[in-house]
Design a protein around this motif. Structure first.
Motif, mmCIF file in Angstrom:
data_model
loop_
_atom_site.group_PDB
_atom_site.id
_atom_site.type_symbol
_atom_site.label_atom_id
_atom_site.label_comp_id
_atom_site.label_asym_id
_atom_site.label_seq_id
_atom_site.Cartn_x
_atom_site.Cartn_y
_atom_site.Cartn_z
ATOM 1 N N VAL A 34 0.750 -1.262 0.141
ATOM 2 C CA VAL A 34 -0.121 0.038 -0.119
ATOM 3 C C VAL A 34 0.853 1.147 -0.034
ATOM 4 C CG1 VAL A 34 -1.733 1.256 1.209
ATOM 5 C CG2 VAL A 34 -1.920 -1.231 1.157
ATOM 6 N N GLN A 35 0.750 1.998 -0.988
ATOM 7 C CA GLN A 35 1.487 3.244 -1.041
ATOM 8 C C GLN A 35 0.446 4.572 -1.182
ATOM 9 O OE1 GLN A 35 3.427 4.396 -4.929
ATOM 10 N NE2 GLN A 35 5.270 3.749 -4.174
ATOM 11 N N ALA A 36 0.825 5.402 -0.074
ATOM 12 C CA ALA A 36 0.056 6.562 0.339
ATOM 13 C C ALA A 36 0.792 7.617 -0.059
ATOM 14 C CB ALA A 36 -0.214 6.728 1.762
ATOM 15 N N GLU A 37 0.305 8.632 -0.905
ATOM 16 C CA GLU A 37 1.077 9.847 -1.443
ATOM 17 C C GLU A 37 0.380 11.006 -0.542
ATOM 18 O OE1 GLU A 37 2.449 12.437 -5.364
ATOM 19 O OE2 GLU A 37 0.682 10.708 -5.336
ATOM 20 N N THR A 38 1.361 11.745 0.450
ATOM 21 C CA THR A 38 0.714 12.441 1.429
ATOM 22 C C THR A 38 1.022 13.988 0.715
ATOM 23 O OG1 THR A 38 2.908 12.500 2.427
ATOM 24 C CG2 THR A 38 1.256 11.334 3.418
ATOM 25 N N ALA A 39 1.876 14.406 -0.083
ATOM 26 C CA ALA A 39 1.954 15.483 -0.887
ATOM 27 C C ALA A 39 2.896 15.048 -2.119
ATOM 28 C CB ALA A 39 3.149 16.412 -0.132
ATOM 29 N N PRO A 40 2.577 15.981 -3.382
ATOM 30 C CA PRO A 40 3.144 15.519 -4.504
ATOM 31 C C PRO A 40 4.588 15.147 -4.415
ATOM 32 C CG PRO A 40 1.910 17.557 -4.871
ATOM 33 C CD PRO A 40 2.101 17.316 -3.260
ATOM 34 N N GLY A 41 4.914 13.685 -4.713
ATOM 35 C CA GLY A 41 6.228 13.155 -4.712
ATOM 36 C C GLY A 41 6.593 12.587 -3.352
ATOM 37 N N GLN A 42 5.759 12.825 -2.203
ATOM 38 C CA GLN A 42 6.189 12.388 -1.101
ATOM 39 C C GLN A 42 5.263 11.090 -0.688
ATOM 40 O OE1 GLN A 42 6.244 15.430 1.808
ATOM 41 N NE2 GLN A 42 7.506 16.724 0.754
ATOM 42 N N PHE A 43 5.865 10.023 -0.274
ATOM 43 C CA PHE A 43 5.014 8.853 0.045
ATOM 44 C C PHE A 43 5.370 8.165 1.257
ATOM 45 C CE2 PHE A 43 5.785 9.304 -4.436
ATOM 46 C CZ PHE A 43 4.610 9.217 -5.161
ATOM 47 N N GLN A 44 4.393 7.410 1.686
ATOM 48 C CA GLN A 44 4.486 6.541 2.984
ATOM 49 C C GLN A 44 3.874 5.398 2.722
ATOM 50 O OE1 GLN A 44 2.755 9.080 5.686
ATOM 51 N NE2 GLN A 44 0.918 8.037 5.537
ATOM 52 N N GLN A 45 4.402 4.111 3.086
ATOM 53 C CA GLN A 45 3.919 2.677 2.578
ATOM 54 C C GLN A 45 3.768 1.853 3.517
ATOM 55 O OE1 GLN A 45 6.519 1.962 -0.755
ATOM 56 N NE2 GLN A 45 7.900 0.836 0.369
ATOM 57 N N GLY A 46 3.166 0.936 3.263
ATOM 58 C CA GLY A 46 2.943 -0.247 4.492
ATOM 59 C C GLY A 46 2.375 -1.548 3.445
ATOM 60 N N SER A 47 1.538 -2.095 4.217
ATOM 61 C CA SER A 47 1.056 -3.361 3.477
ATOM 62 C C SER A 47 -0.323 -3.484 3.881
ATOM 63 C CB SER A 47 1.739 -4.630 4.368
ATOM 64 O OG SER A 47 2.951 -4.627 4.158
ATOM 65 N N GLY A 48 -1.079 -4.182 3.043
ATOM 66 C CA GLY A 48 -2.431 -4.408 3.148
ATOM 67 C C GLY A 48 -2.902 -6.147 2.893
ATOM 68 N N VAL A 49 -4.339 -6.418 3.161
ATOM 69 C CA VAL A 49 -4.605 -7.825 2.929
ATOM 70 C C VAL A 49 -5.762 -7.759 2.198
ATOM 71 C CG1 VAL A 49 -5.246 -9.909 3.983
ATOM 72 C CG2 VAL A 49 -3.566 -8.614 4.981
ATOM 73 N N VAL A 50 -6.022 -8.465 1.002
ATOM 74 C CA VAL A 50 -7.287 -8.473 0.103
ATOM 75 C C VAL A 50 -8.263 -9.293 0.922
ATOM 76 C CG1 VAL A 50 -8.013 -9.092 -2.148
ATOM 77 C CG2 VAL A 50 -5.842 -8.157 -1.927
ATOM 78 N N VAL A 62 -0.971 3.723 8.088
ATOM 79 C CA VAL A 62 -0.372 3.561 6.862
ATOM 80 C C VAL A 62 -0.994 4.785 5.735
ATOM 81 C CG1 VAL A 62 -0.029 2.082 4.865
ATOM 82 C CG2 VAL A 62 0.209 1.099 7.062
ATOM 83 N N VAL A 63 -2.099 5.075 5.755
ATOM 84 C CA VAL A 63 -2.618 6.058 4.944
ATOM 85 C C VAL A 63 -2.887 7.232 5.717
ATOM 86 C CG1 VAL A 63 -3.471 4.163 3.411
ATOM 87 C CG2 VAL A 63 -5.025 4.916 5.242
ATOM 88 N N LYS A 64 -2.486 7.633 6.584
ATOM 89 C CA LYS A 64 -2.800 8.765 7.423
ATOM 90 C C LYS A 64 -2.434 9.950 6.559
ATOM 91 C CE LYS A 64 -1.746 10.871 11.829
ATOM 92 N NZ LYS A 64 -0.957 10.655 13.093
ATOM 93 N N ASN A 65 -3.190 11.081 6.390
ATOM 94 C CA ASN A 65 -3.023 12.217 5.656
ATOM 95 C C ASN A 65 -2.527 12.269 4.201
ATOM 96 O OD1 ASN A 65 -2.959 13.808 8.087
ATOM 97 N ND2 ASN A 65 -0.893 13.169 8.220
ATOM 98 N N ALA A 66 -3.074 10.894 3.605
ATOM 99 C CA ALA A 66 -2.680 10.558 2.159
ATOM 100 C C ALA A 66 -4.124 11.173 1.279
ATOM 101 C CB ALA A 66 -2.687 9.251 2.132
ATOM 102 N N TYR A 67 -3.666 11.769 0.164
ATOM 103 C CA TYR A 67 -4.713 12.091 -0.494
ATOM 104 C C TYR A 67 -4.854 11.367 -2.009
ATOM 105 C CZ TYR A 67 -1.395 14.452 -3.832
ATOM 106 O OH TYR A 67 -0.313 14.360 -4.613
ATOM 107 N N ARG A 68 -3.847 10.574 -1.924
ATOM 108 C CA ARG A 68 -3.857 9.392 -2.952
ATOM 109 C C ARG A 68 -3.205 8.253 -2.513
ATOM 110 N NH1 ARG A 68 -1.026 12.078 -7.136
ATOM 111 N NH2 ARG A 68 -2.798 13.220 -7.958
ATOM 112 N N ILE A 69 -3.959 7.031 -3.000
ATOM 113 C CA ILE A 69 -3.707 5.976 -2.492
ATOM 114 C C ILE A 69 -3.617 4.627 -3.403
ATOM 115 C CG2 ILE A 69 -4.008 3.967 -0.940
ATOM 116 C CD1 ILE A 69 -5.811 6.052 1.011
#
Length: 432
Positions: A34-50, A62-69
Motif C-alpha cells: 500500500v502506497q500513500a501519497e501525502t504530498a506531490p512526490g512524498q510517499f509513505q507505505q505499508g502493507s494490506g490484505v485483500v 499507513v494511509v494517514k494524511n494521504a490524498y492519493r492511495i
C-alpha cells in the motif's frame, strides 16, 4: 485520587525469510503493498490484505494524511479509495471493486489461542512479501474483543499486513510493535475487519480521503489498562520492560501503573504500595518533566496521608504540564484533606476548566465553597455534580444542608425529596 496510564508506541516490522509452505505461499498472494501519497512526490507505505467484496484492509497510520492511495502487487497497481471506518482501532478499508487478486481466508471463529504458531506476512521496505515466524504470546481484552500479541519481530513497512496461521488462515492485521526489535508485536483480529465489511455492505459508506486519526496506537497503554482482564498481561509486560530498559522513565511509569492495578485488589498491601512509589520515583528521577508520573506519585502519597509530599508531587505535575487537568483536580482534592480550602478551590476550578465532566471534582469544589461560607457558589457546584451523577444521595444531602443555611427552602425541599427516593434512611441524620 485519579491516576493516568501509559500512552506510547513504536511502529516496527522485521524482515523475514520467504515462506516455503504451499498454504502460506497461497496466503501471500492476498498480501499487497500500500502506497500513500501525502504530498506531490512524498510517499509513505505499508502493507494490506485483500478481502472479499473488493476490499483491502490496512492500518489507519499507513494511509494517514494521504490524498492519493495505490495498491501494488508485482508490476500491477490500482488506485484505491479509503473508507473511514475504525481509525480508533487503526483500521481502514480500501475500496477496489473488481480487484483481480485472491482474498485471504479468515481463521475459524474462536480458534485464536495463546501459543498458536503464526506467520506475519508483509512488505518491509517494499521489497516483496516477506514472512516472519512466531507465536501468539498473549491475548489482550479490548472493547469486548481481543488484541493479539505475538513475538514475530516485525519491521517497518509490514504494518497493515497479515498475521496468518501455519495453514494459511488470516488471524489478524499486523499493526504495531512495542520496544523495537524486542518481539512484542500486536495485531488486530480479523473479526474486527469482517465486521466492518458487513457493516459497510448495507450502506453506501463515507469517503475518507484524509485519514488523520489512529487512536489505538496513541492510547494503547491507557486503553489496555482500563479492562481488568489485562492485569496479568500488563504486569508481565512492564516487569519485562523495566528489566530490559532500566533507564527508561516510561518503563518505570508503566511498572507503577501495573502495581496500581494490583493495589486495587489488595489496597492494604504495604509492600505493593512501596513498590509503586519506588517505580514512580524512578520515573521522575530519570525524567523530571514526566507529568503523569508526578501525578501518580502524588496519588500514592495522598493514599498514605502524606499530604505535603503529595501536594509537592502534584505541583510538579502541573508545572511540567499546565494543561494537565487531572493533576490540577488531584492537587485540589489533596488540599481539601489539609483544609486549605481557598487554594483547593483555585486548583479545582483550574482543573475543571480543562476537564469539566468530573462530577466528584464539582462536589469537592462545592464542599470548599461551603467551608469558605460562599453558599450560592456551593449550591451551584453541588447542582453541577448532581447533573452528572444524579443518584449520589450523599451529595443531595450536602445540597440540602447548603440550601438550609442559605435560607432556600424550595431548594432544600427538592433535595429532601430526592433523598427520600434514593436513601430514606438518610433523612434522620440530616443536620443543617
Amino acid at each position: 485520587m485519579l491516576r493516568t496510564a501509559l500512552a506510547f508506541l513504536v511502529l516496527a516490522i522485521r524482515l523475514g525469510a520467504q515462506t516455503g509452505s504451499p498454504a502460506l505461499d497461497q496466503a501471500a498472494k492476498s498480501v499487497v503493498l500500500v502506497q500513500a501519497e501525502t504530498a506531490p512526490g512524498q510517499f509513505q507505505q505499508g502493507s494490506g490484505v485483500v478481502l472479499d467484496q473488493g476490499f483491502v484492509a490496512t492500518n489507519a497510520h499507513v494511509v494517514k494524511n494521504a490524498y492519493r492511495i495505490r495498491v501494488l502487487k508485482g508490476e500491477h497497481s490500482w488506485q484505491a479509495e479509503a473508507l473511514c471506518l475504525a481509525a480508533d482501532r487503526d483500521l481502514v478499508l480500501l475500496s477496489l471493486p473488481g480487484l483481480p487478486l485472491p482474498p485471504a481466508v479468515p481463521i475459524a471463529p474462536g480458534a485464536l489461542r495463546t501459543g498458536l504458531s503464526v506467520q506475519a506476512l508483509g512488505y518491509p521496505g517494499g521489497l516483496g512479501v516477506r514472512t516472519e515466524p512466531g507465536r501468539i504470546t498473549a491475548l489482550w481484552t479490548f472493547r469486548g474483543d481481543r488484541l493479539i500479541q505475538t513475538d514475530t519481530h516485525n519491521r517497518p513497512g509490514s504494518s497493515g499486513g497479515g498475521l496468518f496461521t501455519e495453514d494459511g488462515r488470516l488471524a489478524g492485521i499486523t499493526t504495531f510493535s512495542l520496544f523495537r526489535d524486542a518481539g512484542v508485536d500486536f495485531a488486530v483480529p480479523v473479526d474486527w475487519v469482517l465486521a466492518l465489511i458487513q457493516d459497510r455492505s448495507g450502506a453506501p459508506g463515507l469517503a475518507c480521503p484524509l485519514v488523520v486519526v489512529d487512536r489505538l496506537l496513541v492510547d494503547f497503554g491507557d486503553l489496555m489498562q482500563q479492562d481488568p482482564g489485562n492485569e496479568a498481561n500488563w504486569s508481565n509486560l512492564t516487569r519485562w520492560w523495566v528489566r530490559e530498559s532500566p533507564d527508561s522513565p516510561d518503563a518505570w511509569f508503566g511498572r507503577g501503573t501495573a502495581l496500581d492495578q494490583s493495589l486495587r485488589r489488595e489496597p492494604e498491601d504495604a509492600a505493593l504500595r512501596e513498590s509503586a512509589l519506588a517505580a514512580y520515583r524512578r520515573a521522575v528521577t530519570l525524567a523530571p518533566g514526566h507529568a503523569r508520573a508526578w501525578n501518580n506519585l502524588g496519588a500514592e502519597l495522598d493514599t498514605l496521608n502524606r499530604f505535603p509530599e503529595a501536594h509537592a508531587a502534584f505541583r510538579r505535575a502541573v508545572e511540567a504540564d499546565p494543561g494537565y487537568g487531572l493533576a490540577w483536580l488531584n492537587l485540589g482534592s489533596s488540599l481539601v484533606n489539609t483544609r486549605a480550602y481557598e487554594e483547593a478551590a483555585q486548583a479545582l476550578e483550574h482543573g475543571l476548566q480543562l476537564v469539566g465532566d468530573q462530577a466528584i471534582a464539582w462536589a469537592r469544589l462545592g464542599y470548599c465553597e461551603l467551608s469558605l461560607g460562599r453558599l450560592p457558589a456551593a449550591m451551584a457546584h453541588y447542582r453541577l455534580a448532581l447533573r452528572y451523577e444524579p443518584f449520589r444521595a450523599e451529595w443531595w444531602g450536602e445540597l440540602y444542608r447548603v440550601a438550609i443555611r442559605a435560607r432556600q427552602p424550595e431548594e432544600a425541599e427538592r433535595a429532601l425529596a430526592r433523598i427520600r427516593d434514593l436513601a430514606p434512611e438518610m433523612e434522620q441524620d440530616l443536620n443543617p
